[in-house]
Design a protein around this motif. Sequence first.
Motif, PDB file in Angstrom:
ATOM      1  N   ILE A  19       0.525  -1.154  -0.145  1.00 49.44           N
ATOM      2  CA  ILE A  19       0.189  -0.029  -0.284  1.00 49.44           C
ATOM      3  C   ILE A  19       0.699   1.184   0.275  1.00 49.44           C
ATOM      4  N   PRO A  20       0.964   2.416  -1.179  1.00 48.31           N
ATOM      5  CA  PRO A  20       1.883   3.151  -0.737  1.00 48.31           C
ATOM      6  C   PRO A  20       1.750   4.079  -0.072  1.00 48.31           C
ATOM      7  N   ALA A  21       2.868   4.581   0.345  1.00 45.73           N
ATOM      8  CA  ALA A  21       3.003   5.765   1.367  1.00 45.73           C
ATOM      9  C   ALA A  21       1.262   6.920   1.321  1.00 45.73           C
ATOM     10  N   LYS A  22       1.751   7.517   0.318  1.00 46.18           N
ATOM     11  CA  LYS A  22       0.443   8.027  -0.375  1.00 46.18           C
ATOM     12  C   LYS A  22      -0.667   7.850   0.575  1.00 46.18           C
ATOM     13  N   ASP A  23      -1.428   7.033  -0.267  1.00 42.56           N
ATOM     14  CA  ASP A  23      -2.436   6.086   0.123  1.00 42.56           C
ATOM     15  C   ASP A  23      -2.377   5.798   1.314  1.00 42.56           C
ATOM     16  N   MET A  24      -1.930   5.536   2.341  1.00 45.99           N
ATOM     17  CA  MET A  24      -1.974   5.454   3.851  1.00 45.99           C
ATOM     18  C   MET A  24      -1.751   6.686   4.593  1.00 45.99           C
ATOM     19  N   GLU A  25      -1.256   7.550   3.798  1.00 40.04           N
ATOM     20  CA  GLU A  25      -1.511   8.825   4.528  1.00 40.04           C
ATOM     21  C   GLU A  25      -3.425  10.389   3.903  1.00 40.04           C
ATOM     22  N   ALA A  26      -3.520   9.089   2.460  1.00 43.09           N
ATOM     23  CA  ALA A  26      -4.185   9.848   2.743  1.00 43.09           C
ATOM     24  C   ALA A  26      -5.749   9.049   3.991  1.00 43.09           C
ATOM     25  N   GLN A  27      -6.026   8.063   3.792  1.00 43.89           N
ATOM     26  CA  GLN A  27      -6.997   7.237   4.505  1.00 43.89           C
ATOM     27  C   GLN A  27      -6.245   8.035   6.044  1.00 43.89           C
ATOM     28  N   MET A  28      -5.100   8.345   6.594  1.00 41.72           N
ATOM     29  CA  MET A  28      -5.001   9.344   7.967  1.00 41.72           C
ATOM     30  C   MET A  28      -5.453  10.181   8.169  1.00 41.72           C
ATOM     31  N   ASN A  29      -5.163  10.714   7.343  1.00 41.57           N
ATOM     32  CA  ASN A  29      -5.791  12.416   7.107  1.00 41.57           C
ATOM     33  C   ASN A  29      -7.277  12.304   7.020  1.00 41.57           C
ATOM     34  N   GLU A  30      -7.658  11.139   6.554  1.00 47.35           N
ATOM     35  CA  GLU A  30      -9.191  11.705   5.908  1.00 47.35           C
ATOM     36  C   GLU A  30      -9.866  10.693   7.447  1.00 47.35           C
ATOM     37  N   ARG A  31      -8.887  10.180   7.964  1.00 46.08           N
ATOM     38  CA  ARG A  31      -9.299   9.699  10.016  1.00 46.08           C
ATOM     39  C   ARG A  31      -9.120  11.217  10.873  1.00 46.08           C
ATOM     40  N   LEU A  32      -7.886  11.898  10.831  1.00 50.08           N
ATOM     41  CA  LEU A  32      -7.933  12.740  10.993  1.00 50.08           C
ATOM     42  C   LEU A  32      -9.097  13.692  10.865  1.00 50.08           C
ATOM     43  N   GLU A  33      -9.773  14.201  10.103  1.00 51.93           N
ATOM     44  CA  GLU A  33     -10.243  15.630   9.485  1.00 51.93           C
ATOM     45  C   GLU A  33     -12.153  15.126  10.756  1.00 51.93           C
ATOM     46  N   GLY A  34     -12.073  13.660   9.928  1.00 50.56           N
ATOM     47  CA  GLY A  34     -13.380  13.270  11.153  1.00 50.56           C
ATOM     48  C   GLY A  34     -13.723  13.643  12.449  1.00 50.56           C
ATOM     49  N   VAL A  35     -12.629  14.055  12.781  1.00 46.01           N
ATOM     50  CA  VAL A  35     -12.219  13.989  14.485  1.00 46.01           C
ATOM     51  C   VAL A  35     -11.576  15.666  14.784  1.00 46.01           C
ATOM     52  N   LYS A  36     -10.758  16.208  13.809  1.00 41.21           N
ATOM     53  CA  LYS A  36     -10.180  17.336  14.264  1.00 41.21           C
ATOM     54  C   LYS A  36     -11.537  17.696  15.356  1.00 41.21           C
TER      55      LYS A  36
END
Length: 498
Positions: A19-36
């Motif tokens: 799983i490319p790092a950029k895809d992992m980062e995108a999923q991480m950012n999505e989760r952080l956006e959901g809880v900010k």
Amino acid sequence: MQVIETLAEGLKREIKVVIPAKDMEAQMNERLEGVKDRVRINGFRPGKVPFAQLKKMYGKSVMAELVNEIVRVRPNEILTERGEKSATQPDIAMTEDEAEADKILAAEADFEFTIAYEVIPKFELKDVSKIKVTREVVDIADEEVDTQVLQIAESAKTYETKKGKAANGDRVTMDYLGRVDGVAFDGGKDEDAELVIGSNRFIPGFEDQLVGVKAGDEKVITVTFPADYPAANLAGKEATFDIKVKDVAGAKDVEINDELATQLGLESAEKLREIVRSQIEGQYSSVARQKLKRQILDQLDEMYDFATPEKLVSAEFDNIWRQINTDLAQSGKTFADEDTTEEAAREEYNKLAQRRVRLGLVLSEIGEKAKIEVSDEEMQQSLFAQLRQFPGQEKEILDYFRNTPGAAASLRAPIFEEKVIDHLLNEISVTDKKVSKEELLADDEAEGKSEAKKAAPKKKAAAKKEAAAEEAVADEAAAEEKPAAKKKAPAKKKAADE
């Protein structure tokens, strides 16, 4: 995400997932956006925390959760997409290098892991209509029923005081005091103890010396405790018992009548006979069914020949081998005593494990195609049966089935298997054959011993894993009931009891 097959050898498969790092980062950012909007950080109003600050503080922990979720969920999804079934839980491997792991959690490196597993082999189900089996049926004679009833009646036997000397079968009421080397020992004293001569409740030689005594007699009995007596301080020792006979009573003749039935809690002798006949029928039916099932499994075994998953075979072999070694230890025997060697025994039992796994897969496929299911009610009944076997340990057993992965499958597997056998009995040719009780039981014992030929100890282990498709013959169901040997010296009771 890349899914790359790196091994396809027989039933073994290995898959590399990237799983490319950029895809992992995108999923991480999505989760952080959901809880900010819900995160509270000192110095910032709710919902006003800069994303960079949020990522700095919580990015790695969110990424770690994401990694755990991926390795928990994605392997099964990938296998489903590939149209494969894993024989056991797939092995997941990822980097163990701390520096590499930190880069993955920081979204600075691709996330890679491997999935190693064995696939369930694919095979075509064959026509079972040509399978022919013989079901053995025993006619139960009235005399056999009466014999069993009389044996049961022994528990309700009554005694009445008699004049004269005690004989075999009489009940003696006595006080006794036991000594070893002239010194009384713990548990060697009792008052108003009742003992039926010939019941073999006391150590060898004790009851024989009561023959001929009468009320009022005082006598010294000399016996030797068995060498394997559970109490080490008494094992192999000679002991004397001072006996004072208080009463000698003879057993009343037992008759099969309504009075006997009432003593046993039933309304009539007819009902008693009916219940006993039903029990005998159940015992014979159980043996006959196991033999019928063995015929079916033997013929299915001849019909199918395909590679079996090594891990399933290994698990089944370990189960069998553990039971075999337990049996050897309990009997005090070796492989040489059974006219074999450990190496030969391993080879034969490995073949047996392969057979069981193969038949398990065949029965599973047959059951799946027939849409056979095990209901929640059937699972509960099976669990209750387990609880009844271990009174006082109900909580531990319930906790085991609640908290142990795969434990419920051990309840489901035998139920599912028997339902598949019932389904097959409607598809194959079954011929009933009248046999005698002796023929049914003698053949059952002989066939049970031939299962693994002469590889090792003759007592066969029953399959306990969900992959196992075959059960050992229920010899005990047809065996004549005998008192179990006592394993422990009775506490605060009769030390003379064996």
